[in-house]
Scaffold this motif. Sequence first.
Motif, PDB file in Angstrom:
ATOM      1  N   TYR A 127      44.287  -2.255  -4.213  1.00 32.41           N
ATOM      2  CA  TYR A 127      44.224  -0.863  -3.763  1.00 32.41           C
ATOM      3  C   TYR A 127      42.931  -0.211  -4.224  1.00 32.41           C
ATOM      4  CZ  TYR A 127      45.367   4.058  -3.136  1.00 32.41           C
ATOM      5  OH  TYR A 127      45.337   5.370  -2.765  1.00 32.41           O
ATOM      6  N   GLN A 128      42.626  -0.399  -5.504  1.00 29.56           N
ATOM      7  CA  GLN A 128      41.436   0.262  -6.052  1.00 29.56           C
ATOM      8  C   GLN A 128      40.150  -0.274  -5.449  1.00 29.56           C
ATOM      9  OE1 GLN A 128      42.313  -0.146 -10.203  1.00 29.56           O
ATOM     10  NE2 GLN A 128      43.363   1.834 -10.295  1.00 29.56           N
ATOM     11  N   THR A 172      54.036  -0.677  -9.819  1.00 29.94           N
ATOM     12  CA  THR A 172      52.959  -1.288  -9.047  1.00 29.94           C
ATOM     13  C   THR A 172      52.381  -2.457  -9.842  1.00 29.94           C
ATOM     14  OG1 THR A 172      52.458   0.852  -8.085  1.00 29.94           O
ATOM     15  CG2 THR A 172      50.759  -0.838  -7.907  1.00 29.94           C
ATOM     16  N   THR A 204      48.328  -5.876  -6.949  1.00 25.77           N
ATOM     17  CA  THR A 204      48.506  -4.799  -5.971  1.00 25.77           C
ATOM     18  C   THR A 204      47.571  -3.632  -6.294  1.00 25.77           C
ATOM     19  OG1 THR A 204      50.831  -5.460  -5.804  1.00 25.77           O
ATOM     20  CG2 THR A 204      50.256  -3.304  -4.910  1.00 25.77           C
ATOM     21  N   LYS A 205      47.567  -3.275  -7.582  1.00 27.64           N
ATOM     22  CA  LYS A 205      46.737  -2.149  -8.011  1.00 27.64           C
ATOM     23  C   LYS A 205      45.248  -2.462  -7.836  1.00 27.64           C
ATOM     24  CE  LYS A 205      48.545  -0.059 -11.544  1.00 27.64           C
ATOM     25  NZ  LYS A 205      48.929  -0.014 -12.983  1.00 27.64           N
ATOM     26  N   GLU A 235      49.852  -5.740 -10.938  1.00 27.63           N
ATOM     27  CA  GLU A 235      48.426  -5.785 -11.291  1.00 27.63           C
ATOM     28  C   GLU A 235      47.529  -6.082 -10.095  1.00 27.63           C
ATOM     29  OE1 GLU A 235      46.754  -4.785 -13.919  1.00 27.63           O
ATOM     30  OE2 GLU A 235      48.787  -4.104 -14.452  1.00 27.63           O
TER      31      GLU A 235
END
Lengths: 356, 356
Positions: free
Chosen positions: B334-335, B326, B330-331, B328
């Motif tokens: 998401y978070q 995954t 993208t993460k 950076e």
Amino acid sequence: MEATVAITEAKQKKGKPDPETLQFGKTFTDHMFTMEYEEGKGWIKPEIIPYAPVEIDPAAMVLHYSQSVFEGLKAYRSPDGEAVLFRPDENFKRLNRSNRRLSIPPVNEELLMEYLLQLLELEKDWIPDAEGTSLYIRPFIIATEPSLQVAPAKAYKLFIILSPVGSYYPEGIHPVSIMVEDHFTRAARGGTGTAKTGGNYSAGYNAQAKASGEGHAQVLWLDGVEKKYVEEVGSMNVFFKINGEVVTPELNDSILQGVTRKSVIELLQYWKVPVSERRISMEEVLTAYENGELEEAFGSGTAAVISPIGELTWKGTPMIINGRKTGEITKSLYQTLTGIQTGQEKDPFGWTRTIS
Amino acid sequence: MEATVAITEAKQKKGKPDPETLQFGKTFTDHMFTMEYEEGKGWIKPEIIPYAPVEIDPAAMVLHYSQSVFEGLKAYRSPDGEAVLFRPDENFKRLNRSNRRLSIPPVNEELLMEYLLQLLELEKDWIPDAEGTSLYIRPFIIATEPSLQVAPAKAYKLFIILSPVGSYYPEGIHPVSIMVEDHFTRAARGGTGTAKTGGNYSAGYNAQAKASGEGHAQVLWLDGVEKKYVEEVGSMNVFFKINGEVVTPELNDSILQGVTRKSVIELLQYWKVPVSERRISMEEVLTAYENGELEEAFGSGTAAVISPIGELTWKGTPMIINGRKTGEITKSLYQTLTGIQTGQEKDPFGWTRTIS
Ligand SMILES: Cc1ncc(COP(=O)(O)O)c(C=O)c1O
Ligand SMILES: Cc1ncc(COP(=O)(O)O)c(C=O)c1O
């Protein structure tokens, strides 16, 4: 699939409608056929029951992802009172082709035919006998599993419902005006156009409203890729007679394979009238028109059988075909096809199936 | 539309499911909202009633011509126990855009929101609170008029049903493998792709089965005309990070306008990460990959929120993205998005609507 159909007769029978005032698809007979599909068991519980609302879970997949297919054919009353079906095997074959495209489990075509015959046996008095009338037969399959997952269902229900229909042409066959649709797409390459599935039909409502608003009866659909090539007219296949030759768009993966279309082609071949299935562009139709070579045009489908086209409007320019009169070939096709379908004319092709 | 909702409470309440074993879209709460449309009267009879099967005529138009639309959004449980909705106004706006495409009468968005809030008020205990869980909200409209005419219905029914859903990533967010679909089309120019209507979904089952059979999680759809340009991934919009810039296909008349997509773009702009909406071809994606510039890829949608793409296979050639890890951005997306949606992070955009 089981061969034995459980029959529950309706306690109260409805009165038969007046064929003069019948609207298409609004009146249904006393009974319907139903059958269910369960994963691991296949198609089970063939039943003939009173026509009535059924219970459906609000999460039934058909209501969310439109996993459904249908068919449409007619039973006619022959002069000696028998029921006549027109190429019903073609409809059941197409049902299975539609099933494949929609990831619906196939049905046994022979058994389904048996079920239909049993239903018609019970409902035969519903086949009207006035000129041009018939009993419309609507088999359809819906995904019933209650689930919001975007995936093929594990449970389905098949119905056959019957609807007596009046004459499509109460004042005799007459040409209609058609508008070529440049913006909206019915079906694209790689889409569902060859399947008789609901999504193809509601997708066309906007275009139909636009055409009606401009005084046209129906829409002529162009290919979804280049918007250049002729595909279909409303819910009919389409034919043009150009300089002595009858031309219809070749089958591709977006046109519905009409049973009437197939019969028209076979009849023309039998009559030795030149007929070809090939790609045909609107440009070619317009050029033929301008050269005085666009002699006739018509749609073909179960509802109207043959529907002459008197005017075709493309990009605002109307082409008036055959002085807005029904052409010779168009008329012959209509008379011969309806003659065979109603058992009034001899059927050299073995197309009809008589139920006595 | 009437503001007063008649409420009939379920006599027996179901037990709440274990969020660990919940499958998406299979469990429904005790109540649902329904409302009807009658020509001349508009939308009438807003009601909250026990969730149960409903009666439908076998000729109901939705079962034949798939005139239906739906929406999908989620209610989350905030750390202090309140229910949080994420941009629900966007869903109701899209519902009306879908209605217009499908010739379904529009709904009053503000009133519908009121109805939803009343339903959630009654069902608030159904919003699970385990990490990653939520209550999925499915508003949908179906054509109920019994008629086989190929035309917009004169009667409709709107439902809102609720389904508690488990975590999309029970083992934590992880990249999936995607197959580019070269043959089947989800939606074409002039078609229904921008509408959330059932036909777009069942049309994709064949392609999904092909992709699953080859070990991929989902399909990447190309444009229906040239089969060159990226459209969407399964039921998600799609983003690529190429050489520092995040790119997503621009809205056209075949891509669904995702609420998550819009939020991703706004969040990236807020973070001052370069982001652009433009046409992007598979050729460009492949070239970027070969040049080592394809840094991240992910899908966006209500179900998964953000779904990292670890592998993308086009014409048999797999592209491995970010070493199947995954990325950076993208993460972070998401978070932050899940943080805002669940009320765990501050919402600087006014996206959430809290029901206390
Ligand atoms: C889209 C479409 N094209 C063509 C036809 C004509 O097919 P058939 O001749 O089998 O009725 C139909 C249906 O009847 C149709 O729905
Ligand atoms: C085809 C399609 N594309 C994209 C999306 C993503 O939209 P949203 O972010 O509003 O959930 C969805 C639905 O959720 C969808 O069905």
